[in-house]
Design a protein around this motif. Structure first.
Motif, PDB file in Angstrom:
ATOM      1  N   PHE A 168       0.827  -1.208   0.000  1.00  9.17           N
ATOM      2  CA  PHE A 168       0.000   0.000   0.000  1.00  9.17           C
ATOM      3  C   PHE A 168       0.861   1.259   0.000  1.00  9.17           C
ATOM      4  O   PHE A 168       1.823   1.373   0.762  1.00  9.17           O
ATOM      5  CB  PHE A 168      -0.906   0.011   1.229  1.00  9.17           C
ATOM      6  CG  PHE A 168      -1.793   1.230   1.299  1.00  9.17           C
ATOM      7  CD1 PHE A 168      -2.798   1.428   0.370  1.00  9.17           C
ATOM      8  CD2 PHE A 168      -1.618   2.176   2.302  1.00  9.17           C
ATOM      9  CE1 PHE A 168      -3.617   2.535   0.426  1.00  9.17           C
ATOM     10  CE2 PHE A 168      -2.430   3.289   2.373  1.00  9.17           C
ATOM     11  CZ  PHE A 168      -3.432   3.475   1.429  1.00  9.17           C
ATOM     12  N   TYR A 222       0.283   5.696  -0.340  1.00  7.13           N
ATOM     13  CA  TYR A 222      -0.667   6.811  -0.421  1.00  7.13           C
ATOM     14  C   TYR A 222       0.143   8.095  -0.549  1.00  7.13           C
ATOM     15  O   TYR A 222       0.774   8.544   0.399  1.00  7.13           O
ATOM     16  CB  TYR A 222      -1.550   6.863   0.822  1.00  7.13           C
ATOM     17  CG  TYR A 222      -2.648   7.902   0.730  1.00  7.13           C
ATOM     18  CD1 TYR A 222      -3.760   7.680  -0.092  1.00  7.13           C
ATOM     19  CD2 TYR A 222      -2.571   9.091   1.437  1.00  7.13           C
ATOM     20  CE1 TYR A 222      -4.764   8.632  -0.197  1.00  7.13           C
ATOM     21  CE2 TYR A 222      -3.576  10.045   1.339  1.00  7.13           C
ATOM     22  CZ  TYR A 222      -4.668   9.814   0.518  1.00  7.13           C
ATOM     23  OH  TYR A 222      -5.671  10.757   0.413  1.00  7.13           O
ATOM     24  N   TYR A 243      -2.797  -0.557   9.298  1.00  2.00           N
ATOM     25  CA  TYR A 243      -3.864  -1.420   8.786  1.00  2.00           C
ATOM     26  C   TYR A 243      -3.732  -2.857   9.275  1.00  2.00           C
ATOM     27  O   TYR A 243      -4.665  -3.640   9.118  1.00  2.00           O
ATOM     28  CB  TYR A 243      -3.880  -1.365   7.253  1.00  2.00           C
ATOM     29  CG  TYR A 243      -4.459  -0.068   6.727  1.00  2.00           C
ATOM     30  CD1 TYR A 243      -5.660   0.422   7.223  1.00  2.00           C
ATOM     31  CD2 TYR A 243      -3.811   0.671   5.742  1.00  2.00           C
ATOM     32  CE1 TYR A 243      -6.192   1.610   6.760  1.00  2.00           C
ATOM     33  CE2 TYR A 243      -4.342   1.860   5.264  1.00  2.00           C
ATOM     34  CZ  TYR A 243      -5.540   2.330   5.787  1.00  2.00           C
ATOM     35  OH  TYR A 243      -6.071   3.504   5.321  1.00  2.00           O
ATOM     36  N   GLU A 269      -8.344   6.136  -1.571  1.00  4.83           N
ATOM     37  CA  GLU A 269      -8.397   4.933  -0.736  1.00  4.83           C
ATOM     38  C   GLU A 269      -8.524   5.261   0.743  1.00  4.83           C
ATOM     39  O   GLU A 269      -9.212   4.558   1.491  1.00  4.83           O
ATOM     40  CB  GLU A 269      -7.159   4.077  -1.007  1.00  4.83           C
ATOM     41  CG  GLU A 269      -7.094   3.570  -2.440  1.00  4.83           C
ATOM     42  CD  GLU A 269      -5.830   2.769  -2.729  1.00  4.83           C
ATOM     43  OE1 GLU A 269      -5.473   1.908  -1.898  1.00  4.83           O
ATOM     44  OE2 GLU A 269      -5.212   3.010  -3.784  1.00  4.83           O
ATOM     45  N   GLU A 270      -7.845   6.313   1.182  1.00  2.00           N
ATOM     46  CA  GLU A 270      -7.958   6.693   2.592  1.00  2.00           C
ATOM     47  C   GLU A 270      -9.367   7.164   2.918  1.00  2.00           C
ATOM     48  O   GLU A 270      -9.903   6.895   4.002  1.00  2.00           O
ATOM     49  CB  GLU A 270      -6.949   7.786   2.923  1.00  2.00           C
ATOM     50  CG  GLU A 270      -5.517   7.316   2.984  1.00  2.00           C
ATOM     51  CD  GLU A 270      -5.246   6.488   4.229  1.00  2.00           C
ATOM     52  OE1 GLU A 270      -4.828   7.055   5.246  1.00  2.00           O
ATOM     53  OE2 GLU A 270      -5.459   5.254   4.177  1.00  2.00           O
ATOM     54  N   PHE A 273     -11.617   4.056   3.206  1.00  2.00           N
ATOM     55  CA  PHE A 273     -11.396   3.283   4.421  1.00  2.00           C
ATOM     56  C   PHE A 273     -11.919   4.018   5.654  1.00  2.00           C
ATOM     57  O   PHE A 273     -12.590   3.435   6.506  1.00  2.00           O
ATOM     58  CB  PHE A 273      -9.911   2.957   4.615  1.00  2.00           C
ATOM     59  CG  PHE A 273      -9.691   2.068   5.810  1.00  2.00           C
ATOM     60  CD1 PHE A 273      -9.775   0.695   5.673  1.00  2.00           C
ATOM     61  CD2 PHE A 273      -9.484   2.595   7.071  1.00  2.00           C
ATOM     62  CE1 PHE A 273      -9.637  -0.141   6.781  1.00  2.00           C
ATOM     63  CE2 PHE A 273      -9.337   1.778   8.184  1.00  2.00           C
ATOM     64  CZ  PHE A 273      -9.418   0.405   8.030  1.00  2.00           C
ATOM     65  N   TYR A 280     -15.754  -0.849   2.611  1.00  2.00           N
ATOM     66  CA  TYR A 280     -14.546  -1.654   2.406  1.00  2.00           C
ATOM     67  C   TYR A 280     -14.613  -2.386   1.067  1.00  2.00           C
ATOM     68  O   TYR A 280     -13.612  -2.505   0.351  1.00  2.00           O
ATOM     69  CB  TYR A 280     -14.359  -2.652   3.549  1.00  2.00           C
ATOM     70  CG  TYR A 280     -14.174  -2.004   4.900  1.00  2.00           C
ATOM     71  CD1 TYR A 280     -13.355  -0.895   5.055  1.00  2.00           C
ATOM     72  CD2 TYR A 280     -14.833  -2.503   6.029  1.00  2.00           C
ATOM     73  CE1 TYR A 280     -13.194  -0.295   6.297  1.00  2.00           C
ATOM     74  CE2 TYR A 280     -14.667  -1.908   7.276  1.00  2.00           C
ATOM     75  CZ  TYR A 280     -13.846  -0.804   7.400  1.00  2.00           C
ATOM     76  OH  TYR A 280     -13.688  -0.213   8.633  1.00  2.00           O
ATOM     77  N   LEU A 320     -13.915   0.051  -1.610  1.00  2.00           N
ATOM     78  CA  LEU A 320     -12.481   0.320  -1.653  1.00  2.00           C
ATOM     79  C   LEU A 320     -11.738  -0.765  -2.425  1.00  2.00           C
ATOM     80  O   LEU A 320     -10.793  -0.471  -3.182  1.00  2.00           O
ATOM     81  CB  LEU A 320     -11.950   0.418  -0.214  1.00  2.00           C
ATOM     82  CG  LEU A 320     -10.442   0.512  -0.013  1.00  2.00           C
ATOM     83  CD1 LEU A 320      -9.808   1.593  -0.877  1.00  2.00           C
ATOM     84  CD2 LEU A 320     -10.140   0.770   1.467  1.00  2.00           C
ATOM     85  N   ASN A 380      -8.804  -0.705  -5.198  1.00  2.00           N
ATOM     86  CA  ASN A 380      -7.540  -1.417  -4.989  1.00  2.00           C
ATOM     87  C   ASN A 380      -7.840  -2.765  -4.349  1.00  2.00           C
ATOM     88  O   ASN A 380      -8.056  -2.844  -3.139  1.00  2.00           O
ATOM     89  CB  ASN A 380      -6.609  -0.598  -4.089  1.00  2.00           C
ATOM     90  CG  ASN A 380      -5.309  -1.350  -3.781  1.00  2.00           C
ATOM     91  OD1 ASN A 380      -5.021  -2.405  -4.360  1.00  2.00           O
ATOM     92  ND2 ASN A 380      -4.527  -0.815  -2.852  1.00  2.00           N
ATOM     93  N   HIS A 436      -5.957  -3.668  -1.038  1.00  2.00           N
ATOM     94  CA  HIS A 436      -5.859  -2.729   0.080  1.00  2.00           C
ATOM     95  C   HIS A 436      -5.796  -3.529   1.378  1.00  2.00           C
ATOM     96  O   HIS A 436      -6.699  -4.324   1.685  1.00  2.00           O
ATOM     97  CB  HIS A 436      -7.061  -1.783   0.119  1.00  2.00           C
ATOM     98  CG  HIS A 436      -6.876  -0.671   1.108  1.00  2.00           C
ATOM     99  ND1 HIS A 436      -7.072  -0.848   2.462  1.00  2.00           N
ATOM    100  CD2 HIS A 436      -6.482   0.620   0.942  1.00  2.00           C
ATOM    101  CE1 HIS A 436      -6.830   0.285   3.097  1.00  2.00           C
ATOM    102  NE2 HIS A 436      -6.456   1.194   2.199  1.00  2.00           N
ATOM    103  N   SER A 485      -1.268  -8.503   0.061  1.00  2.00           N
ATOM    104  CA  SER A 485      -1.074  -7.058   0.218  1.00  2.00           C
ATOM    105  C   SER A 485       0.074  -6.716   1.151  1.00  2.00           C
ATOM    106  O   SER A 485       0.647  -5.630   1.054  1.00  2.00           O
ATOM    107  CB  SER A 485      -2.354  -6.410   0.763  1.00  2.00           C
ATOM    108  OG  SER A 485      -2.500  -6.645   2.163  1.00  2.00           O
TER     109      SER A 485
END
Length: 553
Positions: free
Chosen positions: A69, A71, A92, A192-193, A196, A216, A219, A223, A226, A256
């Motif tokens: 991941f 960001y 995560y 993505e943030e 989530f 989720y 999301l 991805n 994630h 992941s």
């Protein structure tokens, strides 16, 4: 333990159809390699006074490929960005100490990175140490003008949620946070943030709140790998009573986060419930190998790793299920080194290896804290040793305890188990089988009883009791039920092998014997043969030539 785990996804279905995620056809990589942090030795030269001011931890060591991941945030520092990504990867996976450490390390390279301050706030809050989480959030607020519009909206949502925007009630705070994130997603539907965080707010935290599941899953359309979304969905499905639906997310979580121990542990939350025993123990073993490596690299004491005890106990349960007693003993040594104690699994280990002295020692220790559990274990041990007078005395203790605790279902189940086994061994088989069947009926549809591979336990006891009293029909029913509830039940396979041989059903006996050999293919051959011989002795109580309702002659 030796590192021997290159995870081939051919083992979990990659050779067949691709894993299906909503809107995606995801094919995981052929292997997840063991991560080797080449920079690890540098840790030894970090001075004590190099501890960072907020977490009071030494700076994080960067581990390439720890988590996939990334960001992108508003920093010109590549080092700040990589440590921030590492912080999010740890966050995560609930490794709160490392989320905080890596976030503060990121700030060493760019103290004006607003989003790193936000992640530091989250890590410190979850860790429960490391200073004032609110101060870190206020610093993120101060630096918002330097951040991108996306980061500003994410920080604003957090400020609302934590009551730093003038809203008093918790409900209003969440409402304002949700409103901010919803507005953000109308503008940045690939963020993505945002997805989530929107999923996490309804339940107020982690653990797969049902309200967050659609977010989720959305999301994962952005991805499929994630880590946070996959992790939360594993937790959700383990508690939803439909754990098989969570398996693709367990595989996605491992893919992941190839360097994070918790990812390789979490699959066991599902695998032990749905009978995926073939590889779960090796993945759980890899989690422990990665965890030891993590302790060494980041300089963390095992007792400061809040996940380690749970990971060790889960691996122990899997090793016991698969008859890998020697490995389980090594894990016990590791647990004891750090002060952990797993009494029921270690007692099962002693029984499995017929180490009566060790079983007695565990019982003696247990009497100091839980006398009822100690009497239960003592009754089981006495039955296994054939000391039926001793077993009878311990059953009486449990019976008296149950009279004063009639609402204690667990105590009643244990009483029925050992009383039923004792009656089957002392000539009162009909009454004993009724008690054993009662406890089976009480637990066979209990979802939580089936957690961690316990689904066939009482059914196995029922089958063994039936062999002891010579009831072939009940034994066959019990062992087949055991295999239906746990396809990896070696006791049921060996019980059926011995029973079928006794009844002259040689072809079936060979099939069940082959199944048992496969189920315990990684066990010590002596342990497998000892259990096989025990079942043969028990089956000798069945009259030769008996006809059963299930199998005929």
């Amino acid at each position: 333990m030796k590192s021997r785990f290159l995870i081939s996804f051919a083992l979990v279905g990659a050779a067949g159809p691709a894993m299906a995620f909503p809107g995606h056809s995801l094919k995981p990589p052929a292997q997840i390699p063991m991560v080797t942090p080449v920079s690890a030795p540098a840790l030894a030269f970090v001075a004590l006074d190099d501890r960072m001011p907020r977490t009071k931890l030494r700076p994080a060591v960067y581990i390439p490929h720890l988590c996939l991941f990334q960001y992108r945030v508003g920093t010109q520092s590549a080092d700040c960005q990589k440590f921030l990504d590492q912080a999010l990867g740890y966050y995560y996976s609930y490794v709160w100490i490392e989320a905080a450490r890596s976030a503060e390390t990121a700030l060493k390279y760019d103290p004006d990175c607003a989003y790193a301050w936000l992640v530091l706030n989250k890590g410190i809050e979850k860790w429960g140490k490391g200073g004032d989480a609110t101060a870190a959030l206020k610093k993120a607020q101060e630096l918002m003008p330097r951040a991108s519009h996306r980061e500003q909206m994410l920080i604003t949502a957090r400020l609302h949620e934590k009551g730093l925007m003038g809203t008093a009630s918790v409900d209003e705070r969440r409402k304002k946070a949700i409103q901010t994130l919803d507005e953000m997603l109308t503008i940045y539907d690939d963020d993505e943030e945002a997805w989530f965080n929107r999923g996490a707010i309804p339940g107020g935290g982690f653990g797969g709140p049902a309200e967050g599941i659609p977010f989720y899953k959305a999301l994962l359309r952005v991805n499929p790998l994630h880590p946070g979304a996959n992790h939360e969905l594993v937790h959700f499905y383990e508690n939803s009573k439909r754990p098989a639906l969570g398996w693709p997310y367990a595989v996605g979580y491992m893919a992941s986060s190839p360097g994070i121990p918790h990812a390789f542990h979490m699959q066991a939350h599902l695998a032990t419930r749905i009978g995926k025993w073939e590889h779960t123990v090796d993945w759980s073993s890899k989690a422990i190998d990665l965890e030891k490596q993590y302790h060494r690299v980041q300089g963390v004491a095992a007792n400061d790793d809040h996940q380690y005890s749970h990971h060790l106990e889960t691996l122990t349960l899997g090793l016991l299920h698969d008859g890998r007693f020697s490995e389980a003993k090594e894990i016990r040594k590791e647990a004891e080194k750090h002060g952990y104690r797993f009494t029921p699994p270690w007692f099962r280990l002693a029984l499995g290896q017929r180490d009566w002295a060790e079983a007695e020692a565990i019982i003696t220790q247990q009497r100091k804290g839980d006398k009822n559990q100690a009497s239960y274990m003592a009754a089981l041990l006495a039955i296994e040793k054939g000391d039926l007078s001793k077993a009878s005395a311990e059953v009486d203790v449990l019976r008296q305890a149950q009279q004063t605790k009639k609402g204690d279902g667990r105590l009643e189940q244990r009483l029925f188990e050992v009383q039923g086994r004792l009656q089957c061994a002392t000539g009162n088989g009909e009454a004993g089988l009724k008690l054993l069947q009662r406890v089976v009926d009480k637990t066979k549809n209990d979802y939580y009883h089936h957690s961690w591979g316990g689904g066939a336990y009482y059914m196995e006891a029922w089958g063994i009791g039936a062999l002891d009293c010579g009831n072939a029909t009940a034994a066959e029913e019990a062992f087949l039920e055991s295999l239906a509830h746990d396809s990896g039940s070696v006791k049921a396979a060996l019980g059926m092998e011995a029973l079928c041989r006794r009844l002259g059903r040689t072809a079936e006996a060979a099939n069940f014997g082959s199944l048992a050999n496969r189920l315990w293919s990684k066990a010590d051959a002596r342990d497998l043969e000892a259990l096989r011989s025990e079942m043969v002795v028990r089956a000798s109580h069945v009259p030769a030539g008996t006809t059963t309702a299930a199998g005929g002659r």
